[in-house]
Design a protein around this motif. Structure first.
Motif, PDB file in Angstrom:
ATOM      1  N   LEU A   6      79.467  43.233  77.425  1.00  0.00           N
ATOM      2  CA  LEU A   6      79.379  44.306  76.449  1.00  0.00           C
ATOM      3  C   LEU A   6      80.576  45.239  76.552  1.00  0.00           C
ATOM      4  O   LEU A   6      81.150  45.409  77.624  1.00  0.00           O
ATOM      5  CB  LEU A   6      78.094  45.107  76.663  1.00  0.00           C
ATOM      6  N   ARG A   7      80.933  45.856  75.455  1.00  0.00           N
ATOM      7  CA  ARG A   7      82.040  46.809  75.440  1.00  0.00           C
ATOM      8  C   ARG A   7      81.606  48.087  74.720  1.00  0.00           C
ATOM      9  O   ARG A   7      80.678  48.073  73.911  1.00  0.00           O
ATOM     10  CB  ARG A   7      83.255  46.216  74.731  1.00  0.00           C
ATOM     11  N   GLY A   8      82.281  49.195  75.075  1.00  0.00           N
ATOM     12  CA  GLY A   8      82.079  50.440  74.345  1.00  0.00           C
ATOM     13  C   GLY A   8      80.802  51.178  74.645  1.00  0.00           C
ATOM     14  O   GLY A   8      80.226  51.812  73.765  1.00  0.00           O
ATOM     15  N   LEU A   9      80.352  51.161  75.911  1.00  0.00           N
ATOM     16  CA  LEU A   9      79.088  51.827  76.254  1.00  0.00           C
ATOM     17  C   LEU A   9      79.220  53.167  77.007  1.00  0.00           C
ATOM     18  O   LEU A   9      78.209  53.590  77.575  1.00  0.00           O
ATOM     19  CB  LEU A   9      78.222  50.871  77.110  1.00  0.00           C
ATOM     20  N   SER A  14      78.723  44.008  82.089  1.00  0.00           N
ATOM     21  CA  SER A  14      78.130  42.693  81.840  1.00  0.00           C
ATOM     22  C   SER A  14      76.669  42.699  82.269  1.00  0.00           C
ATOM     23  O   SER A  14      76.354  43.012  83.421  1.00  0.00           O
ATOM     24  CB  SER A  14      78.884  41.607  82.620  1.00  0.00           C
ATOM     25  N   LEU A  15      75.786  42.364  81.335  1.00  0.00           N
ATOM     26  CA  LEU A  15      74.380  42.175  81.677  1.00  0.00           C
ATOM     27  C   LEU A  15      74.189  40.772  82.225  1.00  0.00           C
ATOM     28  O   LEU A  15      74.835  39.827  81.769  1.00  0.00           O
ATOM     29  CB  LEU A  15      73.491  42.361  80.451  1.00  0.00           C
ATOM     30  N   ILE A  16      73.315  40.644  83.201  1.00  0.00           N
ATOM     31  CA  ILE A  16      72.935  39.315  83.681  1.00  0.00           C
ATOM     32  C   ILE A  16      71.441  39.135  83.473  1.00  0.00           C
ATOM     33  O   ILE A  16      70.671  40.108  83.509  1.00  0.00           O
ATOM     34  CB  ILE A  16      73.301  39.093  85.171  1.00  0.00           C
ATOM     35  N   SER A 306      74.809  50.470  80.899  1.00  0.00           N
ATOM     36  CA  SER A 306      73.822  50.233  79.844  1.00  0.00           C
ATOM     37  C   SER A 306      72.460  50.802  80.239  1.00  0.00           C
ATOM     38  O   SER A 306      72.251  51.208  81.388  1.00  0.00           O
ATOM     39  CB  SER A 306      73.703  48.725  79.596  1.00  0.00           C
ATOM     40  N   PRO A 307      71.490  50.790  79.317  1.00  0.00           N
ATOM     41  CA  PRO A 307      70.140  51.238  79.669  1.00  0.00           C
ATOM     42  C   PRO A 307      69.482  50.404  80.761  1.00  0.00           C
ATOM     43  O   PRO A 307      68.569  50.888  81.435  1.00  0.00           O
ATOM     44  CB  PRO A 307      69.374  51.096  78.344  1.00  0.00           C
ATOM     45  N   VAL A 308      69.932  49.165  80.974  1.00  0.00           N
ATOM     46  CA  VAL A 308      69.360  48.327  82.031  1.00  0.00           C
ATOM     47  C   VAL A 308      69.621  48.957  83.392  1.00  0.00           C
ATOM     48  O   VAL A 308      68.699  49.201  84.181  1.00  0.00           O
ATOM     49  CB  VAL A 308      69.938  46.900  81.960  1.00  0.00           C
ATOM     50  N   GLN A 372      74.439  42.093  69.994  1.00  0.00           N
ATOM     51  CA  GLN A 372      75.430  41.320  69.256  1.00  0.00           C
ATOM     52  C   GLN A 372      76.516  42.226  68.688  1.00  0.00           C
ATOM     53  O   GLN A 372      77.681  41.836  68.596  1.00  0.00           O
ATOM     54  CB  GLN A 372      74.758  40.540  68.118  1.00  0.00           C
ATOM     55  N   ASP A 373      76.149  43.454  68.342  1.00  0.00           N
ATOM     56  CA  ASP A 373      77.116  44.385  67.755  1.00  0.00           C
ATOM     57  C   ASP A 373      78.140  44.882  68.764  1.00  0.00           C
ATOM     58  O   ASP A 373      79.200  45.381  68.372  1.00  0.00           O
ATOM     59  CB  ASP A 373      76.384  45.591  67.144  1.00  0.00           C
ATOM     60  N   CYS A 374      77.833  44.785  70.066  1.00  0.00           N
ATOM     61  CA  CYS A 374      78.792  45.296  71.051  1.00  0.00           C
ATOM     62  C   CYS A 374      79.198  44.233  72.072  1.00  0.00           C
ATOM     63  O   CYS A 374      79.731  44.555  73.135  1.00  0.00           O
ATOM     64  CB  CYS A 374      78.252  46.538  71.755  1.00  0.00           C
TER      65      CYS A 374
END
Length: 401
Positions: A6-9, A14-16, A306-308, A372-374
């Protein structure tokens, strides 16, 4: 293990996702600006393991982590294991850590700098108007670059980002110190003193300049001076701590509790600031907090992702008695909360995040359309595509003969 970049957060991460043959998946995160390879290289060590044996797996893989971004793979996997185990046993992650000390977690957010102190004060005041009860801003040589006579530095050192502080020779002059004092005075004039205000990003100063600047800013009762010098330099932290009256804070790049021990035993800091996505994950960060508590030190937490990962931090903060406050860099991104589902948004309300009572990290799934958007299309992997190339990665991992 599958990965989604992901970019721009606003940072990239990277989510796994760890999938099991029981139909349960767990999510973790390789921290901001770290290579997902740090996690993928460990996939072969996970296949066939029971993901509920979190500590066993952690002890198996922790040798492959290190300080800074190199801790991101081990820490991200540990997050995903807690998410998995919580779902398997139908309990929130904090319960696996021993229960909670609080039901809501105090949060703070960084605020973009302004070269004008009054304008910076107004920006921080708007944070207060949104309900934030703890603030942070940058105070350092970045504000002095265009002030004639404010800095003394060897050629090219002001433009370097890879040379440690003691080797730069950068010093703040008396004029520069007076400029920063006036800057902070203007900020305090607008926001007052009731709300804690921390300071970060001083620049690659020598410890002598840090002491002079710290003494000058002590009058403003700042919550802490953060990462003034590299965390490795314990003796310099002690020297700085003995020279100023404002609490000192560091730790976002330290891996495992062993990395924090020298600073704590030498009484070099008043606040530790681990990033759970570097430090080793939820359980290791709680252990770090417990170690700090033994030395009379509070634990704030660094976070930029990210929220994760944010929810992993929330569970750890809830389960750690001497927790202080948690950072968030994404409060100005409208769609950030929508990357996950099954939890009330926004995640931060009136300056606090509620501790989830639902299984695992507390959300039901990620939102594919939002991710998908990011997605970072410049990197391989797409939306959690198969990573079979890593299934057979092997090495003789034993550390003893």
């Amino acid at each position: 293990m599958r990965v989604c970049h992901l970019r721009g957060l606003p940072m990239d991460c990277s989510l796994i996702r760890l999938d099991t043959n029981q139909g349960i998946s767990g999510y973790g995160e390789v921290r901001d600006w770290a290579s997902p390879t740090y996690a993928l290289m460990l996939k072969s060590r996970l296949i066939g393991e029971n993901p509920c044996n979190i500590d066993k797996i952690f002890r198996k893989i922790k040798q492959f982590g290190h300080h800074g971004r190199q801790g991101g793979g081990v820490s991200g996997i540990e997050m995903a294991l807690f998410d998995l185990a919580g779902k398997a046993y139908n309990v929130p992650a904090y319960q696996l850590l021993g229960g909670k000390f609080r039901s809501q977690v105090l949060c703070y957010c960084d605020t973009d700098s302004s070269p004008d102190g009054r304008q910076m004060g107004e920006r921080l005041k708007r944070r207060m108007d949104r309900g934030f009860k703890f603030l942070k801003m940058d105070v350092g040589i970045g504000l002095l670059r265009d002030v004639p006579g404010a800095l003394s530095a060897p050629p090219e050192m002001l433009d370097s980002t890879t040379i440690m502080h003691p080797f730069t020779g950068i010093q703040v002059t008396q004029l520069g110190i007076e400029y920063l004092v006036e800057y902070v005075r203007q900020v305090r004039e607008i926001i007052g003193y009731e709300i804690p205000l921390a300071a970060d990003h001083f620049g690659h100063l020598t410890v002598e300049s840090a002491i002079r600047l710290g003494r000058a800013l002590d009058r403003f009762t700042l919550a802490w001076y953060e990462d003034v010098i590299p965390w490795q330099l314990t003796d310099q932290w002690v020297r700085l701590a003995q020279s100023v009256t404002t609490p000192l804070c560091t730790g976002e790049d330290i891996y495992l509790k062993e990395g924090f021990r020298p600073l704590l035993e030498a009484h070099g800091v008043s606040v530790i600031h681990p990033d759970l996505a570097t430090a080793g994950g939820l359980l290791e960060t709680k252990k770090i907090g417990d170690l700090a508590q033994e030395h009379g030190v509070a634990m704030a937490m660094h976070f930029a992702g990210s929220p994760v990962s944010f929810l992993a931090n929330i569970h750890c903060a809830a389960a750690t008695e001497n927790f202080y406050v948690l950072e968030n860099h994404s409060v100005d991104i409208d769609w950030w909360d929508n990357l996950i589902s099954g939890i009330t948004a926004p995640l931060i309300q009136d300056g606090y995040a509620r501790v989830p009572e639902t299984p695992g990290l507390g959300f039901t799934d990620v939102q594919e359309a939002a991710l998908q958007d990011c997605i970072d299309t410049a990197r391989r992997g797409g939306y959690f595509e198969a990573s079979t190339d890593w299934d057979d990665e092997r090495s003789h991992d034993r550390l003893w003969s």
